[in-house]
Design an enzyme around this catalytic site. Sequence first.
Site, mmCIF file in Angstrom:
data_model
loop_
_atom_site.group_PDB
_atom_site.id
_atom_site.type_symbol
_atom_site.label_atom_id
_atom_site.label_comp_id
_atom_site.label_asym_id
_atom_site.label_seq_id
_atom_site.Cartn_x
_atom_site.Cartn_y
_atom_site.Cartn_z
ATOM 1 N N SER A 1 0.857 -1.181 0.000
ATOM 2 C CA SER A 1 0.000 0.000 0.000
ATOM 3 C C SER A 1 0.894 1.231 0.000
ATOM 4 O O SER A 1 2.116 1.120 0.053
ATOM 5 C CB SER A 1 -0.891 0.008 1.242
ATOM 6 O OG SER A 1 -0.113 0.388 2.359
ATOM 7 N N LYS A 2 0.261 2.383 -0.030
ATOM 8 C CA LYS A 2 1.017 3.639 -0.084
ATOM 9 C C LYS A 2 2.014 3.778 1.069
ATOM 10 O O LYS A 2 3.011 4.476 0.955
ATOM 11 C CB LYS A 2 0.047 4.825 -0.061
ATOM 12 C CG LYS A 2 -0.620 5.066 -1.389
ATOM 13 C CD LYS A 2 -0.858 6.566 -1.585
ATOM 14 C CE LYS A 2 -1.820 6.849 -2.711
ATOM 15 N NZ LYS A 2 -3.238 6.865 -2.286
ATOM 16 N N ARG A 3 1.707 3.131 2.180
ATOM 17 C CA ARG A 3 2.630 3.200 3.325
ATOM 18 C C ARG A 3 4.023 2.710 2.940
ATOM 19 O O ARG A 3 5.016 3.113 3.499
ATOM 20 C CB ARG A 3 2.128 2.317 4.469
ATOM 21 C CG ARG A 3 1.098 2.933 5.360
ATOM 22 C CD ARG A 3 0.720 1.961 6.455
ATOM 23 N NE ARG A 3 0.289 0.670 5.948
ATOM 24 C CZ ARG A 3 0.939 -0.458 6.124
ATOM 25 N NH1 ARG A 3 2.074 -0.492 6.796
ATOM 26 N NH2 ARG A 3 0.477 -1.596 5.613
ATOM 27 N N HIS A 4 4.084 1.767 2.008
ATOM 28 C CA HIS A 4 5.379 1.188 1.630
ATOM 29 C C HIS A 4 6.129 2.056 0.626
ATOM 30 O O HIS A 4 7.336 1.972 0.514
ATOM 31 C CB HIS A 4 5.166 -0.199 1.016
ATOM 32 C CG HIS A 4 4.549 -1.179 1.961
ATOM 33 N ND1 HIS A 4 3.222 -1.533 1.898
ATOM 34 C CD2 HIS A 4 5.083 -1.861 3.001
ATOM 35 C CE1 HIS A 4 2.962 -2.406 2.853
ATOM 36 N NE2 HIS A 4 4.069 -2.614 3.547
ATOM 37 N N GLY A 5 5.417 2.865 -0.096
ATOM 38 C CA GLY A 5 6.038 3.681 -1.141
ATOM 39 C C GLY A 5 5.043 3.858 -2.265
ATOM 40 O O GLY A 5 3.845 3.657 -2.079
#
Length: 506
Positions: free
Chosen positions: A267-271
């Site tokens: 998800s966006k949390r990872h990049g």
Amino acid sequence: MKEVRTRFAPSPTGLLHIGGFRSALYAWLLARHHGGKFLLRIEDTDQERRVPGAIQYILDGFRWFGMEIDEGPTEQQIQALDGEQIAPNLSGEKGEGGPYGPYVQSLRLTRYQEIAEQLIEAGVAFRCDCTPEMLQEERLAQQARKEVPGYSGYCRTRNVSRDTKHVVRFKMPDKAKVVMQDGIRGRIEWEKIPLRDPVLLKSDGFPTYHLAVVVDDHDMEISHVMRGEEWIPSAPLHLMLYDALGWERPTFCHLPVVLGSDGKKLSKRHGSTSWSSFQDEGYLPEALLNFIARIGWSPGEGDEQEIFSREELIEKFSLDHVNASSGVFEYTKLSWMNGVYLRQLSPKRFFEESERFLAAEGLSFSFEELEPLLPLIQERVKLLTEVPALLTFLSEDHFTREIDQIVTKKVSAAKAGGILAQVYEKFGEIEELRADSIEPHLVAVAEALGVKSGAVLLTTRIAVLGKKATPPLFESLELLGKERVRSRLEEAIPLVQALEREAAVG
Ligand code: GLU
């Protein structure tokens, strides 16, 4: 063997996530490997969730990756469907965008309605006019009785007229054994189907995903349905529909999810997760394509090869080497791979790819101007976003010096001033600065001053190029030319003297 026909069937509800894109890539690779066809189908049955511009965004992504679509919506349809307003009475003509078109579900409504009728006639579906309020009440009562909530089957035996507002539901048998041979996971078997009389056609005449996907995949002669594993629980219903309609089942291939490095769903949390953010961050499409293909697929058991050209991917791709378990998206591996691809580019293409990143920093150069330096820059970057910082030294407007860096343990400000003055003199004696003959002059200065030649190189580098980490010094000096180099040396001397005064005061 039948023609291999695969499809990507996004709902236009937002940005194309990289996990979804990987499903599309595998479908495309399979079709290309077998010389078949790859289709794009727009699944816009949920009009409330539609996001204007989403279809064009997907198409732009495919174009960027160089993945051609053989059959799909027409440009005119996309424009109409992708606008701010819901498309006004767009009619879908048979055969539009390819032999099985239209490839847009909202343009195929009569076909789904026809099949829903057929299923009712066959006794496997029924009309239901339960209102949302009734269903809600039923749910609450079930919850109160601590039962699993779900449709009770109330309308199964009622003869609901087609003139009342109604939905069409599938009559889910209480007991049903369904077996599927998944193209990736092998045999999957269900003893009990967790869906209770699922809706096939909504009261507004739109189909649900279940009906539309089955009808379209059949009508469009899809041989391999490649989709995310989140659809596995729906697969038995789809299989029952194929069987009820007497249609040949396609091969279902349920692809595992893509995870972040912490083992959670990417998800966006990872990049970055959308194709355009990778583009903005300076990745090349061919590197990203290679990288994504390699998450969860290998050319063979234990085969460690990482770099594959598009042609090689097409040649080697096969379903039996797609992993059934989830793959991890490793950003560090991606940037390594991007570096490999950047180094392989011709200087011209490297220049073209870099231009927008240079422009974003207010830099503009001609190819001819940069040509001698480009291969050296290519060696040093993993992302195109790193290019501008290595070239600011060439532009007087953007050039600044990290002058403090000039003072080191070995080189005091006073000594640096001496070095710069000598280099200035020396360069004055040379006719032209040529990369391959600069070194001896700098070595001579070092010897004359009794310092290491490394110290002379570093001092000159900071005075003329501005910082420690730069493209190779000699080539850069040649590119700047004698006059600009000497004037920068001259400019740097008072700056160093100021440092010297500061040091004396301090
Ligand atoms: N429209 C579905 C989605 O966007 C596609 C699933 C499928 O490929 O069948 O998730």
